[in-house]
Write a protein that holds these residues in place. Structure first.
Motif, PDB file in Angstrom:
ATOM      1  N   SER A 248       0.815  -1.211   0.000  1.00 27.01           N
ATOM      2  CA  SER A 248       0.000   0.000   0.000  1.00 27.01           C
ATOM      3  C   SER A 248       0.854   1.269   0.000  1.00 27.01           C
ATOM      4  N   GLU A 249       1.977   1.260   0.725  1.00 24.99           N
ATOM      5  CA  GLU A 249       2.840   2.445   0.742  1.00 24.99           C
ATOM      6  C   GLU A 249       3.551   2.631  -0.590  1.00 24.99           C
ATOM      7  N   VAL A 250       3.905   1.554  -1.240  1.00 26.21           N
ATOM      8  CA  VAL A 250       4.560   1.637  -2.540  1.00 26.21           C
ATOM      9  C   VAL A 250       3.601   2.225  -3.569  1.00 26.21           C
ATOM     10  N   GLU A 251       2.349   1.830  -3.513  1.00 23.79           N
ATOM     11  CA  GLU A 251       1.360   2.335  -4.454  1.00 23.79           C
ATOM     12  C   GLU A 251       1.116   3.833  -4.266  1.00 23.79           C
ATOM     13  N   LYS A 252       1.266   4.322  -3.038  1.00 29.64           N
ATOM     14  CA  LYS A 252       1.052   5.751  -2.753  1.00 29.64           C
ATOM     15  C   LYS A 252       2.272   6.606  -3.090  1.00 29.64           C
ATOM     16  N   PHE A 253       3.427   5.985  -3.348  1.00 32.42           N
ATOM     17  CA  PHE A 253       4.670   6.710  -3.558  1.00 32.42           C
ATOM     18  C   PHE A 253       4.580   7.607  -4.783  1.00 32.42           C
ATOM     19  N   ASP A 254       4.994   8.867  -4.631  1.00 32.64           N
ATOM     20  CA  ASP A 254       4.947   9.837  -5.724  1.00 32.64           C
ATOM     21  C   ASP A 254       6.369  10.107  -6.198  1.00 32.64           C
ATOM     22  N   LYS A 255       6.771   9.475  -7.290  1.00 29.95           N
ATOM     23  CA  LYS A 255       8.152   9.625  -7.736  1.00 29.95           C
ATOM     24  C   LYS A 255       8.428  11.004  -8.352  1.00 29.95           C
ATOM     25  N   SER A 256       7.403  11.788  -8.581  1.00 24.88           N
ATOM     26  CA  SER A 256       7.630  13.141  -9.103  1.00 24.88           C
ATOM     27  C   SER A 256       8.258  14.046  -8.039  1.00 24.88           C
ATOM     28  N   LYS A 257       8.217  13.627  -6.780  1.00 21.79           N
ATOM     29  CA  LYS A 257       8.823  14.413  -5.702  1.00 21.79           C
ATOM     30  C   LYS A 257      10.323  14.148  -5.557  1.00 21.79           C
ATOM     31  N   LEU A 258      10.830  13.169  -6.294  1.00 21.52           N
ATOM     32  CA  LEU A 258      12.258  12.871  -6.231  1.00 21.52           C
ATOM     33  C   LEU A 258      13.066  13.952  -6.938  1.00 21.52           C
ATOM     34  N   LYS A 259      14.258  14.206  -6.424  1.00 28.50           N
ATOM     35  CA  LYS A 259      15.144  15.181  -7.054  1.00 28.50           C
ATOM     36  C   LYS A 259      15.891  14.521  -8.210  1.00 28.50           C
ATOM     37  N   LYS A 260      16.144  15.276  -9.251  1.00 29.86           N
ATOM     38  CA  LYS A 260      16.919  14.784 -10.384  1.00 29.86           C
ATOM     39  C   LYS A 260      18.393  14.792  -9.985  1.00 29.86           C
TER      40      LYS A 260
END
Length: 73
Positions: free
Chosen positions: A36-48
């Motif tokens: 459930s936590e993996v599904e909620k993860f927003d990878k757009s918040k990661l830094k390049k």
């Protein structure tokens, strides 16, 4: 669990540490992972990030030259 007496606790452990080791776990494990936590993860918040190779491997030509120099010595 029965009452803890001083004769039950190894001398090197405190009562609190001993109880934490022998008490039942508060979290139940299941055969299937909770995603459930993996599904909620927003990878757009990661830094390049830019990856730079620090320790490059020698080229095929460099290896061949070193082999040739080692054979003549």
């Amino acid at each position: 669990m029965g009452r803890l007496t001083s004769s039950c606790v190894p001398s090197s452990l405190s009562s609190a540490v001993y109880l934490s080791l022998v008490s039942e776990p508060s979290v139940k494990m299941s055969d299937k992972p909770d995603l459930s936590e993996v599904e909620k993860f927003d990878k757009s918040k990661l830094k390049k990030t830019n990856t730079k190779e620090k320790n490059t491997l020698p080229s095929k030509e460099t290896i061949q030259q070193e082999k040739e120099c080692g054979q003549t010595s």
